[in-house]
Design a protein around this motif. Structure first.
Motif, mmCIF file in Angstrom:
data_model
loop_
_atom_site.group_PDB
_atom_site.id
_atom_site.type_symbol
_atom_site.label_atom_id
_atom_site.label_comp_id
_atom_site.label_asym_id
_atom_site.label_seq_id
_atom_site.Cartn_x
_atom_site.Cartn_y
_atom_site.Cartn_z
ATOM 1 N N ASN A 20 -99.044 -63.717 -73.365
ATOM 2 C CA ASN A 20 -98.653 -62.176 -72.923
ATOM 3 C C ASN A 20 -97.136 -62.088 -72.678
ATOM 4 O O ASN A 20 -96.334 -63.153 -72.651
ATOM 5 N N TRP A 21 -96.744 -60.818 -72.748
ATOM 6 C CA TRP A 21 -95.480 -60.491 -72.265
ATOM 7 C C TRP A 21 -94.747 -61.093 -71.051
ATOM 8 O O TRP A 21 -93.692 -61.144 -70.900
ATOM 9 N N GLU A 22 -95.641 -60.986 -69.876
ATOM 10 C CA GLU A 22 -95.129 -61.256 -68.831
ATOM 11 C C GLU A 22 -94.668 -62.797 -68.842
ATOM 12 O O GLU A 22 -93.591 -63.146 -68.388
ATOM 13 N N GLN A 23 -95.464 -63.668 -69.508
ATOM 14 C CA GLN A 23 -95.069 -65.372 -69.610
ATOM 15 C C GLN A 23 -93.813 -65.317 -70.451
ATOM 16 O O GLN A 23 -92.905 -66.019 -70.234
ATOM 17 N N ARG A 24 -93.701 -64.321 -71.493
ATOM 18 C CA ARG A 24 -92.373 -64.395 -72.445
ATOM 19 C C ARG A 24 -91.361 -64.004 -71.379
ATOM 20 O O ARG A 24 -90.262 -64.512 -71.815
ATOM 21 N N ALA A 25 -91.275 -62.947 -70.849
ATOM 22 C CA ALA A 25 -90.449 -62.533 -70.027
ATOM 23 C C ALA A 25 -89.946 -63.395 -68.997
ATOM 24 O O ALA A 25 -88.609 -63.600 -68.691
ATOM 25 N N ARG A 26 -90.787 -64.225 -68.249
ATOM 26 C CA ARG A 26 -90.277 -65.397 -67.550
ATOM 27 C C ARG A 26 -89.693 -66.484 -68.206
ATOM 28 O O ARG A 26 -88.806 -66.726 -67.629
ATOM 29 N N MET A 27 -90.181 -66.771 -69.238
ATOM 30 C CA MET A 27 -89.511 -67.784 -70.116
ATOM 31 C C MET A 27 -88.084 -67.207 -70.642
ATOM 32 O O MET A 27 -87.149 -68.045 -70.647
ATOM 33 N N LEU A 28 -88.011 -65.773 -70.924
ATOM 34 C CA LEU A 28 -86.633 -65.534 -71.410
ATOM 35 C C LEU A 28 -85.753 -65.418 -70.124
ATOM 36 O O LEU A 28 -84.495 -65.767 -70.534
ATOM 37 N N MET A 29 -86.017 -65.193 -69.057
ATOM 38 C CA MET A 29 -84.989 -65.236 -67.683
ATOM 39 C C MET A 29 -84.801 -66.786 -67.750
ATOM 40 O O MET A 29 -83.708 -67.323 -67.294
ATOM 41 N N LEU A 102 -81.477 -60.976 -87.775
ATOM 42 C CA LEU A 102 -81.662 -60.864 -86.318
ATOM 43 C C LEU A 102 -83.070 -60.177 -85.900
ATOM 44 O O LEU A 102 -83.835 -60.921 -84.951
ATOM 45 N N PRO A 103 -83.279 -59.153 -86.536
ATOM 46 C CA PRO A 103 -84.680 -58.821 -86.237
ATOM 47 C C PRO A 103 -85.996 -59.725 -86.571
ATOM 48 O O PRO A 103 -86.947 -59.768 -85.667
ATOM 49 N N LEU A 111 -90.819 -61.104 -79.341
ATOM 50 C CA LEU A 111 -89.989 -60.236 -78.388
ATOM 51 C C LEU A 111 -89.541 -59.062 -78.887
ATOM 52 O O LEU A 111 -88.984 -58.214 -78.211
ATOM 53 N N SER A 112 -89.777 -58.645 -80.197
ATOM 54 C CA SER A 112 -89.189 -57.542 -80.780
ATOM 55 C C SER A 112 -89.691 -56.463 -80.190
ATOM 56 O O SER A 112 -88.756 -55.197 -80.051
ATOM 57 N N ARG A 113 -90.937 -56.352 -79.989
ATOM 58 C CA ARG A 113 -91.255 -55.063 -79.480
ATOM 59 C C ARG A 113 -90.801 -54.685 -78.242
ATOM 60 O O ARG A 113 -90.842 -53.390 -77.611
ATOM 61 N N GLN A 114 -90.305 -55.487 -77.433
ATOM 62 C CA GLN A 114 -89.721 -55.213 -76.027
ATOM 63 C C GLN A 114 -88.303 -55.056 -75.903
ATOM 64 O O GLN A 114 -87.773 -54.990 -75.172
ATOM 65 N N SER A 116 -85.490 -53.019 -76.646
ATOM 66 C CA SER A 116 -85.035 -51.331 -76.658
ATOM 67 C C SER A 116 -84.242 -51.178 -77.436
ATOM 68 O O SER A 116 -83.289 -52.189 -77.919
ATOM 69 N N PRO A 117 -83.779 -49.906 -77.957
ATOM 70 C CA PRO A 117 -82.704 -49.762 -79.089
ATOM 71 C C PRO A 117 -81.253 -50.266 -78.599
ATOM 72 O O PRO A 117 -80.493 -50.869 -79.369
ATOM 73 N N SER A 118 -81.027 -49.913 -77.199
ATOM 74 C CA SER A 118 -79.758 -50.383 -76.710
ATOM 75 C C SER A 118 -79.656 -51.924 -76.682
ATOM 76 O O SER A 118 -78.379 -52.277 -77.067
ATOM 77 N N ARG A 119 -80.659 -52.555 -76.409
ATOM 78 C CA ARG A 119 -80.501 -53.839 -76.367
ATOM 79 C C ARG A 119 -80.436 -54.646 -77.721
ATOM 80 O O ARG A 119 -79.719 -55.592 -78.017
ATOM 81 N N SER A 120 -81.251 -53.930 -78.544
ATOM 82 C CA SER A 120 -81.001 -54.312 -80.036
ATOM 83 C C SER A 120 -79.720 -54.311 -80.754
ATOM 84 O O SER A 120 -79.123 -55.220 -81.155
ATOM 85 N N ASN A 121 -79.127 -52.922 -80.444
ATOM 86 C CA ASN A 121 -77.801 -52.764 -80.596
ATOM 87 C C ASN A 121 -76.754 -53.764 -80.066
ATOM 88 O O ASN A 121 -75.938 -54.082 -80.805
ATOM 89 N N GLY A 122 -76.893 -54.083 -78.752
ATOM 90 C CA GLY A 122 -76.029 -55.036 -78.133
ATOM 91 C C GLY A 122 -76.084 -56.353 -78.784
ATOM 92 O O GLY A 122 -75.187 -57.156 -78.993
#
Length: 138
Positions: A20-29, A102-103, A111-114, A116-122
């Motif tokens: 799930n996204w919560e686990q992915r977000a934690r792993m991302l951090m 990259l996509p 992680l692609s659905r999470q 945002s356009p600004s993060r993607s652009n960055g």
């Protein structure tokens, strides 16, 4: 697709193993926290990536025909995303770097659905800067 560096394979296995996204977000951090500290002398205007809402510094060097990049950001989420980008590109040749999709990479990580356009652009700006550096020095 070009071969995946060892760190990229490890990232893929880790992110595909969580559901799930919560686990992915934690792993991302966690990936962001493991990013090696960028030397203060590298945090200069010339190394700032243009096109990012957050501050992102990037340095790269060519070593035996393969690129090694180091980066830092003032934003935790971006640090994690940049760490995953570095896992994907470090050790590649300039030609392989040009071919990175990259996509597709962030889609494989789930992680692609999470993004945002600004993060993607960055992140795109970071990859473009890596490509520019590789063209200047190859």
């Amino acid at each position: 697709m070009s071969h995946l560096p060892v760190d990229a394979v490890a990232a893929l296995q880790a992110f595909q193993a969580v559901g799930n996204w919560e686990q992915r977000a934690r792993m991302l951090m966690q990936w962001g926290e493991r990013l090696p500290v960028l030397a203060e002398q590298d945090k200069i205007e010339a190394n700032l990536v243009q096109g990012c809402e957050s501050l992102v510094w990037l340095v790269g060097r060519l070593q035996d025909g393969h690129w090694q990049f180091a980066a830092s950001s003032d934003a935790r989420m971006i640090r994690g995303l940049v760490a995953l980008l570095l896992a994907r590109v470090n050790g590649l040749s300039a030609a392989e770097l040009q071919a990175v999709d990259l996509p597709d990479w962030f889609n494989q990580l789930g992680l692609s659905r999470q993004l945002s356009p600004s993060r993607s652009n960055g992140l795109n700006a970071v990859l473009q800067r890596m490509r520019a550096l590789s063209c200047m020095q190859s």
